[in-house]
Design a protein around this motif. Sequence first.
Motif, PDB file in Angstrom:
ATOM      1  N   HIS A  94       2.166  -1.317  -5.036  1.00 15.68           N
ATOM      2  CA  HIS A  94       1.076  -0.577  -5.690  1.00 15.68           C
ATOM      3  C   HIS A  94       1.571   0.760  -6.224  1.00 15.68           C
ATOM      4  O   HIS A  94       1.013   1.288  -7.184  1.00 15.68           O
ATOM      5  CB  HIS A  94      -0.082  -0.329  -4.711  1.00 15.68           C
ATOM      6  N   HIS A  95       2.602   1.321  -5.577  1.00 12.80           N
ATOM      7  CA  HIS A  95       3.175   2.613  -5.987  1.00 12.80           C
ATOM      8  C   HIS A  95       2.081   3.628  -6.314  1.00 12.80           C
ATOM      9  O   HIS A  95       2.047   4.189  -7.429  1.00 12.80           O
ATOM     10  CB  HIS A  95       4.111   2.432  -7.193  1.00 12.80           C
TER      11      HIS A  95
ATOM     12  N   GLY B 291      -3.926   7.059  -0.300  1.00 13.47           N
ATOM     13  CA  GLY B 291      -3.547   5.889  -1.089  1.00 13.47           C
ATOM     14  C   GLY B 291      -4.533   4.745  -0.927  1.00 13.47           C
ATOM     15  O   GLY B 291      -5.441   4.797  -0.091  1.00 13.47           O
TER      16      GLY B 291
ATOM     17  N   CYS C 238      -4.291   1.986   0.456  1.00 13.65           N
ATOM     18  CA  CYS C 238      -4.321   1.361   1.793  1.00 13.65           C
ATOM     19  C   CYS C 238      -5.074   2.200   2.814  1.00 13.65           C
ATOM     20  O   CYS C 238      -5.323   1.747   3.920  1.00 13.65           O
ATOM     21  CB  CYS C 238      -2.907   1.128   2.286  1.00 13.65           C
TER      22      CYS C 238
ATOM     23  N   ASN D 186      -3.012  -2.814   2.509  1.00 13.90           N
ATOM     24  CA  ASN D 186      -2.721  -2.661   1.076  1.00 13.90           C
ATOM     25  C   ASN D 186      -3.159  -3.879   0.257  1.00 13.90           C
ATOM     26  O   ASN D 186      -2.916  -3.928  -0.943  1.00 13.90           O
ATOM     27  CB  ASN D 186      -1.235  -2.349   0.840  1.00 13.90           C
TER      28      ASN D 186
ATOM     29  N   ILE E 129       2.253  -0.488   6.234  1.00 13.21           N
ATOM     30  CA  ILE E 129       1.756   0.734   5.583  1.00 13.21           C
ATOM     31  C   ILE E 129       1.897   1.927   6.534  1.00 13.21           C
ATOM     32  O   ILE E 129       1.871   3.066   6.101  1.00 13.21           O
ATOM     33  CB  ILE E 129       0.293   0.579   5.092  1.00 13.21           C
TER      34      ILE E 129
END
Length: 275
Positions: A10-11, A20, A22, A71, A124
């Motif tokens: 996903h960067h 982020g 996640c 994620n 993650i």
Amino acid sequence: MKVRCNICPHHCNIEEGHIGLCRARTNREGQITSENYGKLTALALDPIEKKPLAHFYPGSRILSIGSYGCNLKCSFCQNSDISMVGGDEIGIQETTAEEMVQKALLLQNRRNIGIAYTYNEPLIGYEFVRDCAMLVKEKGMRNVVVTNGYICEEPLKQLLPFIDAFNIDLKCFTEHYYHELGGDLETVKRTIEIAAEQSHVEITTLIVPGKNDTNEEMEKLSEWLSMISPEIPLHISRFFPRWQMQDCEATPVERVYQLAKLARNKLLHVHEGNC
Ligand code: SF4
């Protein structure tokens, strides 16, 4: 200033103080930081078969820990109470890698072989897994990762020397359904290939009616897996209505058995799960 996280494809480009996709990693003072480091939502001494690992120290147990976040966004998630929440929405117990390893050592007299990172998506929370895994290895115990396999190649390769066994979800064998779940098939295939070079690997596929339950898909999946090795165990599991798929029917038991029979044309160890 935004900072890019390089743990998974996903960067996420995360702004200072933001989180982020996640919900487990943040940008703190220009550094990507694991927000769920040492924060446990689940801890149990489980039979190794429950991971599921059917061909790795059978009959043993493993100290199993989980945190929060994920994620991917699988509508059928069987653990959404911890994987689809952030740290402010769930009770957590704070711990350290040293404390976890001490606990693992003390449980050896109850057939514990090490630590399993599981329940939510463990990778993650990469740094906590890495720190625990290094200490576990030093003590001569085993590390097990139960993952969706959606991780970038570099962090995976750095972690690999410390991980003895993986159970990796292969959620389907089509790109379009993987995209619906928020991931991609090619990344997960690559994770399986890389992990199988160094560690014991077993695969789990949850059969969701109407989504990934055709004969053709199982034939392709099992054929591809057999090309890595026909000895890789495949767990074909039954779906139960959960999270955003509560109004769906559970997978018929006979469908799981039919798909397992097909997979046995290519693979030596196929196990039906949740039946
Ligand atoms: S691990 Fe989390 S923060 Fe990092 S790229 Fe993946 S989803 Fe984004």
